[in-house]
Design an enzyme around this catalytic site. Structure first.
Site, short mmCIF file in Angstrom:
data_model
loop_
_atom_site.label_atom_id
_atom_site.label_comp_id
_atom_site.label_asym_id
_atom_site.label_seq_id
_atom_site.Cartn_x
_atom_site.Cartn_y
_atom_site.Cartn_z
N THR A 122 10.32 6.63 66.96
CA THR A 122 9.95 7.94 66.41
C THR A 122 9.50 8.81 67.57
O THR A 122 10.32 9.39 68.27
CB THR A 122 8.88 7.82 65.31
OG1 THR A 122 7.77 7.07 65.80
CG2 THR A 122 9.44 7.15 64.07
N LYS A 156 8.32 -0.62 68.31
CA LYS A 156 8.18 0.82 68.38
C LYS A 156 6.71 1.15 68.10
O LYS A 156 6.02 0.47 67.35
CB LYS A 156 9.10 1.55 67.40
CG LYS A 156 8.82 1.39 65.93
CD LYS A 156 7.72 2.23 65.31
CE LYS A 156 7.89 3.69 65.63
NZ LYS A 156 6.75 4.49 65.03
N THR A 194 0.92 -4.43 64.29
CA THR A 194 1.10 -3.18 65.00
C THR A 194 2.20 -2.38 64.36
O THR A 194 2.97 -2.90 63.59
CB THR A 194 1.45 -3.43 66.47
OG1 THR A 194 1.48 -2.20 67.15
CG2 THR A 194 2.78 -4.10 66.62
N SER A 252 7.11 19.56 62.36
CA SER A 252 7.91 20.78 62.49
C SER A 252 9.28 20.50 63.12
O SER A 252 9.51 19.43 63.62
CB SER A 252 7.16 21.81 63.33
OG SER A 252 6.89 21.29 64.61
#
Length: 408
Positions: free
Chosen positions: A162, A188, A199, A408
């Site tokens: 991400t 990740k 995690t 956004s």
């Protein structure tokens, strides 16, 4: 969602070579769950007999995928299994919608890979509170099934990112008295990192042979020393998942093998450190060790208080050797401490002792040390023989920029 257009200055020089794990095949695709023009879904197909273990977030608002995994994790390994992961949408705080979306994905994967639905483990990571467009994932499963390969694990590491600035992988090949065993893992994680079980998202694969109970016990114990000992921003994710799959294809039983245990620890710690090195906006990798505590729990409490203090983390970002902030963090932690017994070191530099700044301490030396990319802080409480180590990063303007623009 903000676009990450740089690589952390703390990133490894390159992605590591990952050995192929017999009995594990992988595929990735661009499903457009949230991102455009990048891979965002991965599947792993696991051979019959694979043992799957895991640890999960203790968050009270954990995602539908986490709840589904927790229900399935104790199942039999006699049949094949699969893992499916999407990035860009956490499928958390989505109510019945989330449950239905998870079920739709796991059912479709089960049919595509011809494995029982109760042996399909899913994870979702990304924005919280938005419905998961599961049809975008299921529409790609036929394509992914035909592309499965044991060589695609590095691609899977890319697909689960991400806000990560680099893909994370680690591996070990161990020579045991009974033969060779391989371990390969991907992870990740960059922000919302203060694990309370495992995690972010981590997937580790091995061709070792071992029963589920001893492997789960090993994973849970090593997790406390690795993923549960890192923090970026003191926030625990709704989606934290760590899955460890042992295919048994090597035929080498590692139940009592110390070399396997040590190698698994190394892979887990390597991945955990990479997550910290990719902390959102991070420029410093920080190791904090608290010694001389009355109990290990007290040592850990103090270490995390220091690691999670915004004042400590911003001082490190500014390369300011402000040891007073460490004293503050110890004092507020709630664990046992005696001001007049404290010793503090930056690397090998003795900063404070006996509750006061050391007469030999030089502020110039402390400031010079803080310019390094790797910072070691050691505190001795002088109360006992217990200790604990945690790892964190600094807190910079970059963290604010990434998270202010996240949706956004």
């Amino acid at each position: 969602m903000a676009t990450i257009d740089h690589v952390s200055p703390l990133a490894p020089a390159r992605f590591p070579e990952l050995p192929e794990i017999a009995g594990a095949r992988f595929a990735t695709t661009e499903a457009g769950v949230k991102y455009a023009g990048r891979k965002d879904v991965m599947i792993a197909e696991l051979a019959a007999g694979t043992v799957v273990t895991g640890v999960f977030t203790k968050s009270a608002t954990r995602s539908a995928a986490v709840l589904d995994c927790q229900e399935k994790i104790g199942g039999s390994g006699d049949q094949g299994a699969a893992i499916v992961v999407n990035a860009g949408n956490a499928n958390a705080f989505t109510g019945k919608n989330g449950v239905q979306a998870t079920k739709a994905v796991t059912n479709a994967v089960a049919q595509a890979l011809d494995v029982p639905e109760e042996r399909v483990f899913s994870s979702s990571t990304g924005v919280i509170g938005e419905p998961l467009p599961h049809d975008r994932i299921t529409a790609k499963l036929a394509e992914m099934s035909s592309a499965l390969s044991p060589q695609n694990l590095p691609d899977a590491a890319e697909a689960i990112r991400t806000t990560d600035t680099f893909a994370k992988g680690a591996a070990r090949v161990i020579q045991t008295s009974s033969g060779e065993v391989k371990i390969a893992g991907i992870a990740k994680g960059s922000g919302m990192i203060a694990p309370d079980m495992a995690t972010m998202l981590v997937y580790i694969f091995t061709d070792a042979q071992i029963e589920r109970a001893p492997l789960q016990a090993m994973l849970s114990e090593l997790n406390e020393k690795t993923f549960n000992s890192i923090t970026v921003d003191s926030d625990t994710s709704t989606s934290d998942t760590l899955l460890l799959a042992a295919t048994g294809q090597s035929g080498v039983d590692v139940t009592e093998d110390a070399a396997f245990r040590a190698a698994l620890h190394e892979v887990m710690l390597d991945l955990a450190h990479q997550v910290v090195r990719d902390g959102e906006g991070a420029t410093k990798f920080v190791e904090i060790t608290v010694q001389g505590a009355a109990t290990e729990a007290d040592a850990r409490t103090h270490a995390l208080a220091i690691a999670n203090s915004p004042l400590v983390k911003t001082a490190i970002a500014g390369e300011d050797p402000n040891w007073g902030r460490i004293v503050m963090a110890i004092g507020k932690s709630g664990a046992a401490a005696d001001r007049d017994l404290l010793t503090i070191k930056f690397g090998d530099i003795l900063v404070a002792e006996a509750g006061w700044v050391s007469p030999d301490y030089s502020e110039d030396a402390g400031a010079a040390y803080m310019k390094a990319q790797t910072i070691n802080i050691t505190v001795d409480l002088g109360l006992g023989a217990s200790e604990s180590t945690v790892w964190t990063c600094d807190l910079t303007h970059g963290y604010i920029t990434i998270n202010a623009d996240y949706r956004s």
